[in-house]
Design a protein around this motif. Sequence first.
Motif, short mmCIF file in Angstrom:
data_model
loop_
_atom_site.label_atom_id
_atom_site.label_comp_id
_atom_site.label_asym_id
_atom_site.label_seq_id
_atom_site.Cartn_x
_atom_site.Cartn_y
_atom_site.Cartn_z
N ASN A 87 29.44 24.56 15.45
CA ASN A 87 29.50 25.92 14.91
C ASN A 87 29.31 26.96 16.03
O ASN A 87 28.58 27.93 15.87
CB ASN A 87 28.46 26.12 13.81
N VAL A 114 32.38 20.75 4.53
CA VAL A 114 33.71 20.46 5.06
C VAL A 114 33.54 20.42 6.57
O VAL A 114 32.89 21.28 7.15
CB VAL A 114 34.73 21.55 4.66
N ILE A 115 34.13 19.40 7.20
CA ILE A 115 34.02 19.25 8.64
C ILE A 115 35.37 19.53 9.28
O ILE A 115 36.38 18.98 8.87
CB ILE A 115 33.60 17.81 9.04
N GLU A 116 35.32 20.38 10.29
CA GLU A 116 36.51 20.65 11.09
C GLU A 116 36.21 20.14 12.50
O GLU A 116 35.21 20.52 13.10
CB GLU A 116 36.76 22.15 11.10
N SER A 156 39.63 21.84 15.42
CA SER A 156 40.56 22.64 14.60
C SER A 156 41.30 21.85 13.53
O SER A 156 42.27 22.33 12.97
CB SER A 156 41.58 23.37 15.47
N GLU A 157 40.87 20.62 13.26
CA GLU A 157 41.51 19.81 12.23
C GLU A 157 40.49 19.48 11.14
O GLU A 157 39.40 18.99 11.44
CB GLU A 157 42.00 18.51 12.86
N ILE A 158 40.84 19.75 9.90
CA ILE A 158 39.92 19.45 8.80
C ILE A 158 39.96 17.96 8.51
O ILE A 158 41.03 17.36 8.41
CB ILE A 158 40.27 20.29 7.55
N GLN A 184 39.01 14.43 6.34
CA GLN A 184 38.79 13.92 4.99
C GLN A 184 37.42 13.26 4.94
O GLN A 184 37.06 12.50 5.85
CB GLN A 184 39.87 12.89 4.63
N TYR A 237 34.61 10.11 7.62
CA TYR A 237 33.44 10.48 8.41
C TYR A 237 32.78 9.28 9.10
O TYR A 237 32.22 9.42 10.18
CB TYR A 237 32.39 11.20 7.57
N GLU A 265 32.98 22.19 13.57
CA GLU A 265 32.56 23.27 12.67
C GLU A 265 32.15 22.62 11.36
O GLU A 265 32.88 21.78 10.82
CB GLU A 265 33.71 24.25 12.41
N ILE A 278 31.27 23.60 7.58
CA ILE A 278 31.31 24.66 6.57
C ILE A 278 30.57 24.12 5.36
O ILE A 278 30.93 23.06 4.82
CB ILE A 278 32.76 25.03 6.21
#
Length: 71
Positions: A11, A38-40, A43-45, A47, A51, A63, A65
């Motif tokens: 973050n 939500v994990i980025e 720059s890619e989200i 699924q 994880y 990141e 969220i």
Amino acid sequence: KKSERMNISLNGKEKELKDIVTISDLLKSLTLGPETVVIELNSEILQPDSYDAIQLADNDQVEIIRFVGGG
């Protein structure tokens, strides 16, 4: 086994990780449930079911969220 250390951006802040290998490990260390975020990664989200499999690397940009409940 030697301890693994790496630095990631979490973050927007530098964070040193020790013995944290996967996204799941990171969430556990932050006491966050995978269903609440939500994990980025770079720059890619991601699924949520990935994880456990996705390994972090030095200098990754992560990141997190968070969902905030309410109504």
